[in-house]
Design a protein around this motif. Structure first.
Motif, mmCIF file in Angstrom:
data_model
loop_
_atom_site.group_PDB
_atom_site.id
_atom_site.type_symbol
_atom_site.label_atom_id
_atom_site.label_comp_id
_atom_site.label_asym_id
_atom_site.label_seq_id
_atom_site.Cartn_x
_atom_site.Cartn_y
_atom_site.Cartn_z
ATOM 1 N N SER A 117 0.851 -1.196 0.000
ATOM 2 C CA SER A 117 0.000 0.000 0.000
ATOM 3 C C SER A 117 0.877 1.232 0.000
ATOM 4 O O SER A 117 2.096 1.144 0.204
ATOM 5 C CB SER A 117 -0.896 -0.007 1.244
ATOM 6 O OG SER A 117 -0.104 -0.022 2.427
ATOM 7 N N SER A 119 2.738 4.541 1.408
ATOM 8 C CA SER A 119 3.320 4.846 2.713
ATOM 9 C C SER A 119 2.532 5.949 3.395
ATOM 10 O O SER A 119 1.972 6.840 2.745
ATOM 11 C CB SER A 119 4.778 5.272 2.558
ATOM 12 O OG SER A 119 5.554 4.219 2.041
ATOM 13 N N ASN A 137 4.843 0.942 0.338
ATOM 14 C CA ASN A 137 5.344 0.855 1.703
ATOM 15 C C ASN A 137 6.594 -0.010 1.803
ATOM 16 O O ASN A 137 7.508 0.279 2.590
ATOM 17 C CB ASN A 137 4.261 0.344 2.645
ATOM 18 C CG ASN A 137 3.704 -1.011 2.207
ATOM 19 O OD1 ASN A 137 3.819 -1.401 1.049
ATOM 20 N ND2 ASN A 137 3.093 -1.727 3.147
ATOM 21 N N SER A 272 1.973 -2.105 8.221
ATOM 22 C CA SER A 272 0.764 -2.207 7.394
ATOM 23 C C SER A 272 0.149 -3.591 7.456
ATOM 24 O O SER A 272 -0.766 -3.905 6.688
ATOM 25 C CB SER A 272 1.094 -1.851 5.937
ATOM 26 O OG SER A 272 1.603 -0.547 5.841
#
Length: 728
Positions: A117, A119, A137, A272
């Motif tokens: 995903s 950051s 990320n 995450s």
């Protein structure tokens, strides 16, 4: 390099100075801040840093924070909090190092069920202020750690790997598509990170396309390794790449940073979601560790710190406590070597008599105790530039601040002139007087230049860690640098150039290097024609005259006849327009026009003339002492002699023969007119007419006609014996 002060202060929270003062304090300590930019409310400032190549440890936020903590005597927060270690997996991820001389350490950590995903949080905030591109990320975590602590890492898509990791040399002609989308053909000495089937990335330079992180990635292998500096530099130069990773590895990465960097990247990715699988796989080569992170300690004496650095502006000076404080803050571990206080005076006296590091050890072994100020210093793994006691002394001076030392002069008698300094100054003064400008060229040379300009059989010295292919060898000759400087002037429409360089050349091999002093001369441009030489030939004879003038500064064994020239010359000089300089029939240099082929290859706009002279031979001779006499109050008498000579009879032969008559009253001898007749009427072909003028003068009396007639007869007989004929 760009540094955010807000990020910097997360590692040293209580810096008492504002950002502007911090910039000044860092700059005064050799960590130069060249620009300070305000980033708005609550965002601090952006520092534009100029970090020297030997300070790779300071090419990141944590390294600069360490410097700030040392300056202000503040604690430096750890990069990672102390946490319980992850238990090892039942079957650790397989890692094999097949090139242990090029990869000293390799760490690997498996992450499962990762969500790729964008950051967020501090990474997104800091990257926005730095104008750093955000990718995902996983990739951003690797870049964040690089900017934060300075150690390169890489993340592989674990599901795209076939088997375990293998660090090996590439196969000749093996193909690898890198993250820039370009497929490259590898050489046999390229180091690659591979799996059991294919290469995954060019080690220390750039990852591969086929194993990169994508939005579909679910499982990741995080890698942090240590690679050999020279190997990374060669691969990066060969493939035309210069990345943030190669920039660090080429300058010497921290051997002990691999586990921390890997853990930091893994921690950031897991924010995450996802989980670790097993503990960290850490493969270490002890031989590499021994010469990097585990180097032997060196000895440091506080007395030597004080002796080298001198008087400070503050009354207390550089105390032992200050020295220990600074070096400890920089990461050194200091252990006192004092055993007892008995006989310390004798130990100090022995130590002061032999203050060098090796000398200190030998002096200390002869007494029963060790000085109280002597320490064993274990060097930090991130400071490969520290090697000797004097390096530690320089660090103390740097952190203390050069502006805090008193302006004092050396004690009289300490400075001793180099044995060749007088000769060097005499040569420099003579050449400047002759219209030449002094120049300095690079100490390095390319392989092609060395092959062309080096002396056969002398050998060349290859650099272990060259800056580029154009500077891979220590120069075996000054001529390549001189050619480059002349070409530089010609390319900028400076057509009349006269340059000289006094420098050293290096020959031999890596086991035994020979260094010798040389003189290089270069000229190009218009030279005035004379009765003897055309404008085309005049530069050669101008250069020959300059060499004769330089050599005349020294007292030659055998007098002026010791100097001669032969038509044989080095291969880089044009045949027929070059010569070798002989001193007592031993070659000491060459001069002439650069070969037409080489001039055409270098696209030179006009001919250039070069010379190289072995100054080491001349420096072994005494300088000629110039003496001055009172002017004579008696009348000088001139006598002219008009002769024809064969072209083979040279002026130095004529002058030497007349001076051999040892006529004390002969004050000056000079050619007044030289004439050739191309048609062979006034002067026969192959001959030249010489009008020679001799000046006689005594400091004691007026000369009489009988004396003059006798000397005149001697000179005529000498000239006739040399093959001359009186010209009617």
């Amino acid at each position: 390099m760009k540094i955010l002060t807000n990020w910097l202060r997360t590692y040293v929270p209580n810096i008492p100075a504002d950002d502007l003062q911090l910039a000044d304090d860092l700059t005064l300590r050799g960590i130069a801040v060249e620009g300070v930019h305000h980033l708005g409310p609550n965002n601090g400032h952006l520092f534009e840093m100029d970090i020297t190549t030997n300070r790779v440890d300071a090419m990141n936020h944590y390294g600069i924070a360490r410097e700030a903590a040392t300056i202000y005597n503040l604690p430096l927060l750890p990069l990672l909090p102390e946490t319980a270690s992850q238990p090892p997996a039942s079957t650790p991820f397989p890692v094999r190092i097949e090139a242990p001389h090029l990869c000293g350490r390799f760490t690997a950590q498996v992450l499962r069920n990762i969500t790729i995903s964008p950051s967020t949080g501090s990474i997104a905030d800091y990257f926005g202020l730095l104008a750093q591109k955000q990718i995902s990320n996983a990739v951003d975590a690797s870049n964040f750690v690089l900017l934060g602590m300075g150690h390169p890492t890489h993340a592989f898509d674990l599901d795209k790997l076939e088997g375990g990791i293998v660090v090996r040399l590439a196969r000749q002609g093996e193909k690898l598509k890198l993250l820039d989308g370009i497929e490259r053909i590898l050489e046999a000495d390229d180091l690659v990170v591979a799996d059991e089937v294919k290469a995954l990335g060019l080690a220390g330079v750039m990852g591969g396309w086929d194993s990169m992180i994508t939005p579909q990635t679910k499982n990741i292998l995080v890698e942090a390794a240590w690679f050999d500096q020279a190997s990374i530099r060669r691969s990066a130069r060969r493939h035309g790449l210069h990345t943030d990773a190669s920039h660090r590895f080429e300058r010497g990465a921290d051997f002990n940073a691999c586990p921390t960097a890997n853990a930091l990247v893994s921690q950031l990715i897991l924010q995450s979601g996802g989980s670790l699988e097993g503990g960290l796989v850490d493969i270490l080569i002890p031989e590499i560790a021994a010469r990097t992170a585990s180097r032997p300690p060196i000895q440091l004496s506080v007395l030597q710190v004080q002796r080298h650095l001198g008087t400070t502006l503050s009354p207390e000076g550089l105390t032992q406590e200050i020295v220990v404080q600074y070096l400890t803050a920089l990461g050194c571990e200091l252990t006192p070597l004092s055993s007892s206080k008995n006989d310390s005076a004798a130990a100090l006296d022995a130590f002061n008599r032999d203050p060098q590091v090796g000398g200190a050890a030998s002096a200390l072994s002869s007494v029963s105790t060790i000085p109280e100020d002597l320490f064993s210093v274990q060097l930090p793994s991130w400071r490969l530039d520290l090697e000797r006691e004097i390096d530690l002394i320089e660090e103390v001076a740097r952190v203390y601040g050069y502006n805090r030392f008193a302006n004092t002069l050396p004690t009289p008698g300490i400075v001793i002139a180099h044995p060749t300094s007088a000769a060097e100054a005499a040569v420099r003064t003579r050449l400047l007087a002759l219209g030449f400008s002094e120049s300095i060229s690079s100490t390095f040379a390319s392989q092609s230049d060395s092959d062309l300009f080096s002396t056969a059989g002398k050998g060349t010295i290859a650099m272990e860690n060259p800056l580029s292919d154009e500077a891979s060898l220590l120069r075996p000759s000054l001529v390549p640098g001189m050619v480059t400087m002349l070409a530089h002037n010609l390319n900028r429409d400076v057509k009349d150039v006269r340059l000289f360089e006094q420098g050293h050349i290096f020959t031999g091999d890596t086991n035994e290097v020979y260094e010798s002093s040389q003189l290089s001369l270069g000229l190009t441009g218009a030279s005035s024609s004379t009765t003897l030489h055309s404008a085309q030939d005049a530069p050669f004879f101008e250069l020959k005259g300059v060499i004769e003038s330089v050599i005349s500064l020294f007292t030659l064994t055998g007098g002026s006849a010791a100097l001669s020239f032969t038509l044989q010359a080095p291969d880089w000089l044009q045949p027929g327009r070059s010569a070798t300089v002989l001193l007592n029939n031993t070659p000491i240099g060459g001069l002439g026009e650069l070969t037409r082929a080489e001039a055409q290859r270098r696209k030179l706009r006009q001919p250039i003339y070069l010379a190289q002279l072995d100054l080491a031979v001349l420096y072994a001779l005494p300088l000629r002492q110039v003496t001055a006499h009172d002017l004579s109050r008696f009348q000088a008498v001139e006598r002219d002699f008009s002769f024809t000579f064969p072209d083979a009879t040279q002026w130095h032969t004529i002058a030497a023969a007349i001076h051999a008559l040892a006529i004390p009253e002969l004050q000056r001898l000079a050619p007044v007119e030289i004439f050739r007749d191309a048609k062979g009427k006034a002067v026969a072909a192959g001959h030249y007419s010489l009008l020679l003028r001799a000046v006689f003068q005594s400091h004691e009396r007026t000369l009489n006609e009988d004396e003059l007639s006798h000397w005149q007869s001697q000179i005529i007989a000498t000239l006739t014996h040399l093959g001359g004929s009186i010209r009617a």
